[in-house]
Design an enzyme around this catalytic site. Structure first.
Site, PDB file in Angstrom:
ATOM      1  N   CYS A 110      -8.727   8.753  19.236  1.00  0.00           N
ATOM      2  CA  CYS A 110      -7.636   9.498  19.878  1.00  0.00           C
ATOM      3  C   CYS A 110      -6.287   9.248  19.220  1.00  0.00           C
ATOM      4  O   CYS A 110      -5.302   9.890  19.576  1.00  0.00           O
ATOM      5  CB  CYS A 110      -7.603   9.269  21.383  1.00  0.00           C
ATOM      6  SG  CYS A 110      -7.644   7.598  21.878  1.00  0.00           S
ATOM      7  N   HIS A 163     -11.627  11.598  29.238  1.00  0.00           N
ATOM      8  CA  HIS A 163     -11.623  12.635  28.195  1.00  0.00           C
ATOM      9  C   HIS A 163     -13.009  12.652  27.551  1.00  0.00           C
ATOM     10  O   HIS A 163     -13.641  11.595  27.403  1.00  0.00           O
ATOM     11  CB  HIS A 163     -10.624  12.297  27.070  1.00  0.00           C
ATOM     12  CG  HIS A 163      -9.200  12.656  27.343  1.00  0.00           C
ATOM     13  ND1 HIS A 163      -8.150  11.862  26.943  1.00  0.00           N
ATOM     14  CD2 HIS A 163      -8.647  13.739  27.939  1.00  0.00           C
ATOM     15  CE1 HIS A 163      -7.007  12.434  27.290  1.00  0.00           C
ATOM     16  NE2 HIS A 163      -7.277  13.576  27.892  1.00  0.00           N
TER      17      HIS A 163
END
Ligand code: ARG
Length: 269
Positions: free
Chosen positions: A260, A167
């Site tokens: 996250c 990511h």
């Protein structure tokens, strides 16, 4: 742009490792759930007590062990949210739960093309008014036009080339409206030159990138990041920022760290 004061988190009541979808996850190395709860609470208290952030909470669904990684729920701009479309079926179960939370909390929920994967703020980060968007590992580049149109913003598409940094928020974070911190080895050469030519940059060493030092939450001059990143901490202090290190060992086992576990809810727009 980096004065974010309101984020969404999900207490890890049902956190665990039930599948492997990135190179950090190993079914024979499950997180210690009690320890994970303690680490999550320490992050929560750093944000709320020390830094005055407002944290909204979404309940974790039992069948969604990765729902704690709220950054992937979508991308918020004003009162609109572009809802995630997860690449892996195991995480697609989260979409309806996050959609209900956003609807119940006054957000307009926008859904993109079902054939185009998009993993929310995990792969899309505003730097000033520009949106940096990662693609290839999880999100697809076909969604970038849609994001640009929805939010009437320019999008810089950045190709991710190493499965360990799957990511964008695992290998890059905006420090302020014109500076990004990043690990070049996670990007293809063209993306590296785009980043380098568009912003002031802070490059992190590989061993700290492997500790997810780029998975950091910036609140004004404060940066909340995982422990074990002394080079980046020193660099931040030199630039007048204050690092706050949080132990994230049990979340690193699922390929996540501080950033996250949060989703920005007050991304202005
Ligand atoms: N196990 C999760 C996954 O592989 C971790 C997600 C981490 N989220 C993030 N924004 N980097 O999808």
């Amino acid at each position: 742009m980096t004065q974010h004061r309101r984020v969404l988190m999900c207490s890890p009541e049902h956190y665990g490792l039930k599948y492997e979808i990135n190179p950090w996850m190993h079914l024979d190395d499950s997180p210690d759930t009690l320890l994970a709860m303690g680490q999550w609470q320490a992050l929560y208290s750093t944000l709320t007590v020390d830094l005055g952030v407002q944290v909204d909470l979404v309940d974790q669904a039992e069948e969604c062990p990765d729902m704690v990684f709220t950054a992937n729920a979508g991308l918020v701009r004003g009162k609109q949210v572009l809802l995630a479309r997860f690449r892996h079926p195991q995480r697609q179960l989260e979409e309806a739960h996050f959609a209900s939370w956003f609807e119940a909390n006054g957000f307009e929920v926008l859904k993109g093309d079902p054939g185009c994967y998009f993993e929310g703020e995990g792969d899309a980060l505003f730097v000033g008014s520009t949106l940096l968007a990662g693609y290839l590992k999880r999100s697809d580049i076909c969604g970038h036009r849609w994001m640009a149109d929805c939010f009437e913003t320019s999008v810089l598409s950045l190709e991710l080339v190493d499965d360990r940094w799957y990511h964008l928020d695992t290998c890059l974070f905006p420090l302020n409206a014109d500076t990004v911190v990043y690990y070049p080895g996670a990007f293809d050469p063209y993306a590296q030159s785009v980043i380098h030519n568009s912003f002031n940059t802070v490059v992190v060493p590989e061993e700290e990138a492997l500790r997810f030092c780029c998975n950091a939450v910036v609140i004004g001059r404060h940066v909340v990041l995982p422990t074990g990143c002394p080079v980046l901490c020193a660099e931040l202090e030199e630039r007048g920022f204050m690092p706050h290190q949080v132990e994230m060992s049990e979340f690193l086992k699922a390929g996540g760290a501080a950033k996250c576990l949060t989703l920005l809810l007050d991304n202005s727009g």
